[in-house]
Enzyme design. Sequence first.
Site, PDB file in Angstrom:
ATOM      1  N   SER B  17      -5.142  11.967  -8.836  1.00 24.80           N
ATOM      2  CA  SER B  17      -6.059  12.341  -7.748  1.00 24.80           C
ATOM      3  C   SER B  17      -5.286  12.477  -6.433  1.00 24.80           C
ATOM      4  O   SER B  17      -5.485  13.439  -5.687  1.00 24.80           O
ATOM      5  CB  SER B  17      -7.156  11.284  -7.589  1.00 24.80           C
ATOM      6  OG  SER B  17      -7.900  11.172  -8.776  1.00 24.80           O
ATOM      7  N   ARG B  40      -6.746   8.158   1.226  1.00 26.86           N
ATOM      8  CA  ARG B  40      -7.721   7.320   0.515  1.00 26.86           C
ATOM      9  C   ARG B  40      -9.145   7.622   0.981  1.00 26.86           C
ATOM     10  O   ARG B  40     -10.088   7.560   0.194  1.00 26.86           O
ATOM     11  CB  ARG B  40      -7.391   5.822   0.621  1.00 26.86           C
ATOM     12  CG  ARG B  40      -8.242   4.958  -0.332  1.00 26.86           C
ATOM     13  CD  ARG B  40      -7.662   3.571  -0.577  1.00 26.86           C
ATOM     14  NE  ARG B  40      -6.457   3.626  -1.370  1.00 26.86           N
ATOM     15  CZ  ARG B  40      -6.437   3.649  -2.716  1.00 26.86           C
ATOM     16  NH1 ARG B  40      -7.561   3.616  -3.415  1.00 26.86           N
ATOM     17  NH2 ARG B  40      -5.299   3.722  -3.354  1.00 26.86           N
ATOM     18  N   HIS B  43      -9.978  10.588  -0.963  1.00 25.74           N
ATOM     19  CA  HIS B  43     -10.160  10.151  -2.356  1.00 25.74           C
ATOM     20  C   HIS B  43     -11.539   9.538  -2.570  1.00 25.74           C
ATOM     21  O   HIS B  43     -12.178   9.742  -3.604  1.00 25.74           O
ATOM     22  CB  HIS B  43      -9.056   9.125  -2.676  1.00 25.74           C
ATOM     23  CG  HIS B  43      -9.117   8.527  -4.045  1.00 25.74           C
ATOM     24  ND1 HIS B  43      -9.582   7.256  -4.283  1.00 25.74           N
ATOM     25  CD2 HIS B  43      -8.791   9.021  -5.261  1.00 25.74           C
ATOM     26  CE1 HIS B  43      -9.524   7.003  -5.581  1.00 25.74           C
ATOM     27  NE2 HIS B  43      -9.047   8.057  -6.195  1.00 25.74           N
TER      28      HIS B  43
END
Lengths: 213, 213
Positions: B17, B40, B43
């Site tokens: 990812s 993040r 994500h």
Amino acid sequence: MKVELDNVKPMEIEARSFEIITQELGDTPLIPGTEPVVKRCIHTSADFDYARNLCFSENVIDKALDALRGGACIVTDTQMAKAGINKKALARFGGEVYCFMSDEDVAEAARKSGSTRACASMDKAAAMDKQLIFAVGNAPTALVRLYELIRENKISPALIIGVPVGFVNVVQSKELIMETEVPYIVARGRKGGSNIAACICNALLYMLDNRRD
Amino acid sequence: MKVELDNVKPMEIEARSFEIITQELGDTPLIPGTEPVVKRCIHTSADFDYARNLCFSENVIDKALDALRGGACIVTDTQMAKAGINKKALARFGGEVYCFMSDEDVAEAARKSGSTRACASMDKAAAMDKQLIFAVGNAPTALVRLYELIRENKISPALIIGVPVGFVNVVQSKELIMETEVPYIVARGRKGGSNIAACICNALLYMLDNRRD
């Protein structure tokens, strides 16, 4: 920059937020009856993409409300989604929220099968003798496993909220759920999350509050 | 549609990812050192807006890592953010996560003052004798109260993660925090959320794992 705060009373913030969302949605076409769900997803994310990526199976809102009214329980794939669901509102109808992700037997099953804990926790849920709503905001493997369990006639969920977020198999896992006959609310594409999973549950619960039928 | 799943092992999903995110970010300019936080957030949300709305005070990453390494505790404004923070990773340095939103004394203080529980829970945190990181993903009133407490020299947070989401006073509350001298990570604009607040904490914690310095 001179910062000026709007004078909105604490109790009125949510209502005012929904007014702004409604105003900014303008003529955006929404499926009648799904508006509270769409708007709460936007309220939770400030992301108007949810006005076009949310997909609803036929009559899913009525089916979902019937299930909740009948005491259906909710299974999540994260502790975070569990934390976000209004458990008091759910308990009024007899429902509870379960998340098996931290359970030792689930970790063990995942290790043995080389699969994910999300997958193993769906198996654990499938063994329960309850009417279940699945709220999946994180793990596409959970949705893929639900798809398999449905195909094998091992479960018949009252509703699948399929809103995992991410970049690997997320898009595909949602398409799989939409191929089934199970009632679903799915955020097509990459977006979603534990917050979205929880807020869809809450939107449904608050619809029951307003209807009280 | 024929659905084909990518063959990625469970343990490799996160790494894959992050590769996809890095690839799609391409030449998008990011402040050196902040990349793990920005990535993040993307994500967690699949929303690339975080590549441009995240604002960092000077050297905030180093300051945040120092604080965590020194055992700083984290205060959240939702149970959901608390649930999302990796408490094991934090505990290795002696830190804990607190959320006072459901506390009876906080509810009582909010009732008395006609303010919000978020506001009252910031007051409760301010009375603690600990080095604190505030992770605010929901309530702009929490940020406004922190701003007041800072101005009154009643607190000196190690870090404010200012990422409430929404439509009423959210934008302004973030601008207020950026006017202070306190280290901050802020998602400018309307976006954010408990998931974003939690994932920024985790990004910082995982940076400590990788550095181990």
